[in-house]
Design a protein around this motif. Structure first.
Motif, short mmCIF file in Angstrom:
data_model
loop_
_atom_site.label_atom_id
_atom_site.label_comp_id
_atom_site.label_asym_id
_atom_site.label_seq_id
_atom_site.Cartn_x
_atom_site.Cartn_y
_atom_site.Cartn_z
N GLU A 117 31.81 43.96 49.63
CA GLU A 117 31.52 44.82 50.77
C GLU A 117 30.83 46.11 50.32
O GLU A 117 29.86 46.56 50.95
N ALA A 118 31.33 46.69 49.23
CA ALA A 118 30.71 47.92 48.70
C ALA A 118 29.28 47.62 48.26
O ALA A 118 28.36 48.42 48.53
N SER A 154 36.35 43.44 48.43
CA SER A 154 36.09 44.87 48.51
C SER A 154 34.84 45.23 47.72
O SER A 154 33.99 45.99 48.19
N ASP A 155 34.71 44.68 46.50
CA ASP A 155 33.52 44.92 45.68
C ASP A 155 32.27 44.40 46.37
O ASP A 155 31.22 45.05 46.36
N LEU A 215 27.06 47.30 51.33
CA LEU A 215 26.73 48.62 51.89
C LEU A 215 25.63 49.29 51.07
O LEU A 215 24.70 49.89 51.65
N ARG A 216 25.71 49.21 49.73
CA ARG A 216 24.66 49.79 48.88
C ARG A 216 23.32 49.09 49.13
O ARG A 216 22.28 49.72 49.22
#
Length: 136
Positions: free
Chosen positions: A92-93, A89-90, A96-97
Motif C-alpha cells: 500500500e505504501a 502495508s508495504d 501511494l508512492r
C-alpha cells in the motif's frame, strides 16, 4: 465319687469348650474364605480401575498432543497473517508512492506540453511576422 464326678464335669466342660472353639475356628475359616474372596474381587476391580485410569491417561496425553499441535499450527498461521499484513502495508505504501510519482510525471508532462505549445505559438507568430515582413 465326688472326684470322679468333678473330673467328668471338667471333661464335659473341656469337650464343650473344645467344640465351641472348633465351631469358632470353623467360623473364622469361613470368614477368612469370604474375606479372601472379597479381597480378590476388590483386587480385580482395582486392576480394572487402574487399567481404565491408564487408558484415560493415555487418551489425555493424546488430547494434549493434539492440542499442542493445534496451538503450534495456530501460532504459525498467526505469524503468517502478520507477515501478510506487513507485506500488504508495504505494498500500500509503495502504491501511494507510485501514485504520487505518476501525478508528478503528469504535472511535469502537462507543464512541458504547455511550454512546448507556447514555444510553438511564439515560433509560429515569429514565422508569420517574418513572412509578413518579407511580403512587404
Amino acid at each position: 465319687g465326688a472326684r470322679l464326678e468333678q473330673a467328668e464335669y471338667q471333661l464335659r466342660e473341656a469337650t464343650s469348650q473344645r467344640n465351641d472353639l472348633a465351631a469358632a475356628v470353623e467360623g473364622l475359616r469361613s470368614s477368612e474364605k469370604t474375606l479372601s474372596s472379597s479381597l480378590d474381587s476388590i483386587k480385580e476391580v482395582a486392576e480394572e480401575r487402574r487399567m481404565e485410569a491408564e487408558g484415560l491417561r493415555n487418551e489425555l496425553e493424546g488430547e494434549r498432543s493434539v492440542t499442542s499441535a493445534l496451538e503450534k499450527d495456530l501460532s504459525s498461521r498467526e505469524e503468517r497473517i502478520a507477515e501478510l499484513e506487513s507485506a500488504l502495508s508495504d505494498t500500500e505504501a509503495g502504491l501511494l508512492r507510485w501514485r504520487k510519482d505518476v501525478e508528478d510525471m503528469e504535472q511535469t508532462s502537462s507543464a512541458g506540453e504547455k511550454a512546448l505549445r507556447e514555444e510553438l505559438q511564439q515560433t509560429r507568430e515569429a514565422y508569420e511576422r517574418k513572412v509578413k515582413a518579407m511580403e512587404e
